[in-house]
Write a protein that holds these residues in place. Structure first.
Motif, PDB file in Angstrom:
ATOM      1  N   GLU A 208       0.826  -1.213   0.000  1.00  0.00           N
ATOM      2  CA  GLU A 208       0.000   0.000   0.000  1.00  0.00           C
ATOM      3  C   GLU A 208       0.858   1.259   0.000  1.00  0.00           C
ATOM      4  O   GLU A 208       0.535   2.232  -0.684  1.00  0.00           O
TER       5      GLU A 208
ATOM      6  N   PRO B  86      -4.909   3.553  -0.363  1.00  0.00           N
ATOM      7  CA  PRO B  86      -5.469   3.709   0.983  1.00  0.00           C
ATOM      8  C   PRO B  86      -5.269   2.441   1.816  1.00  0.00           C
ATOM      9  O   PRO B  86      -5.067   1.358   1.277  1.00  0.00           O
ATOM     10  N   ARG B  87      -5.361   2.596   3.143  1.00  0.00           N
ATOM     11  CA  ARG B  87      -5.213   1.452   4.042  1.00  0.00           C
ATOM     12  C   ARG B  87      -6.264   0.390   3.752  1.00  0.00           C
ATOM     13  O   ARG B  87      -7.386   0.706   3.391  1.00  0.00           O
TER      14      ARG B  87
ATOM     15  N   SER C 159      -6.663  -1.486   1.335  1.00  0.00           N
ATOM     16  CA  SER C 159      -7.051  -1.724  -0.057  1.00  0.00           C
ATOM     17  C   SER C 159      -6.290  -2.912  -0.648  1.00  0.00           C
ATOM     18  O   SER C 159      -6.845  -3.667  -1.453  1.00  0.00           O
TER      19      SER C 159
END
Length: 168
Positions: free
Chosen positions: A111, A117-118, A120
């Motif tokens: 990431e 984004p976190r 994902s």
């Protein structure tokens, strides 16, 4: 190849923390990840982390030790299979699968590198494992012909001669 961190990522996602619902990754996802990891290992695509003492690679030759011309038939076949898998998957899914299963990277690192984004990468990993499992013919439910058990003998033969005499 795959580090203990990679094993931790997959086993953590396959575990059920609270016991309330199903795990994020199912057994068929793990089987697909193991097959991909094996293919990457056979293809000899992972970077070396130790020095090679092979005399063919000593002396600053122009050839790389990981090139097509030095690959064995098995490695070349594995690379071809990986290429087919990669072409059938979306690029982001393939990238995350290769990073996790092939290079042993963690999800946070992926990431960060991709500026996602976190959490994902976790979702992209699952989507990729779903598609990879279907390519390998793996599914969450076992399926079959439904005809029951078939035997190679029509009837069971007697094991003892007395049973044979009474049967005949």
């Amino acid at each position: 190849m795959a580090s203990t961190r990679d094993d931790d990522v997959l086993s953590r996602l396959a575990g059920n923390r609270d016991g309330a619902g199903p795990a994020f990754l199912a057994p068929h996802h793990l089987a697909a990840a193991q097959r991909l990891e094996q293919l990457v290992r056979w293809a000899q695509l992972a970077p070396r982390v130790t020095m090679s003492y092979d005399l063919a690679n000593v002396g600053g030759r122009a050839r790389s030790g990981n090139g097509v011309e030095t690959a064995s038939d098995g490695a070349a076949d594995a690379r071809l299979r990986l290429s087919r898998i990669a072409s059938a998957l979306p690029a982001d899914c393939w990238g995350v699968l290769f990073d996790v299963c092939g290079l042993g990277k963690g999800l946070q690192l992926i990431e960060t590198e991709r500026r996602w984004p976190r959490r994902s990468a976790k979702l992209v990993l699952r989507i990729g494992l779903d598609q990879l499992a279907s390519q390998f013919g793996l599914s969450a439910q076992a399926t079959g012909s439904g005809t029951g058990t078939r035997h190679w003998l029509e009837e069971r033969l007697p094991l003892i001669a007395e049973d044979a005499a009474s049967a005949g």
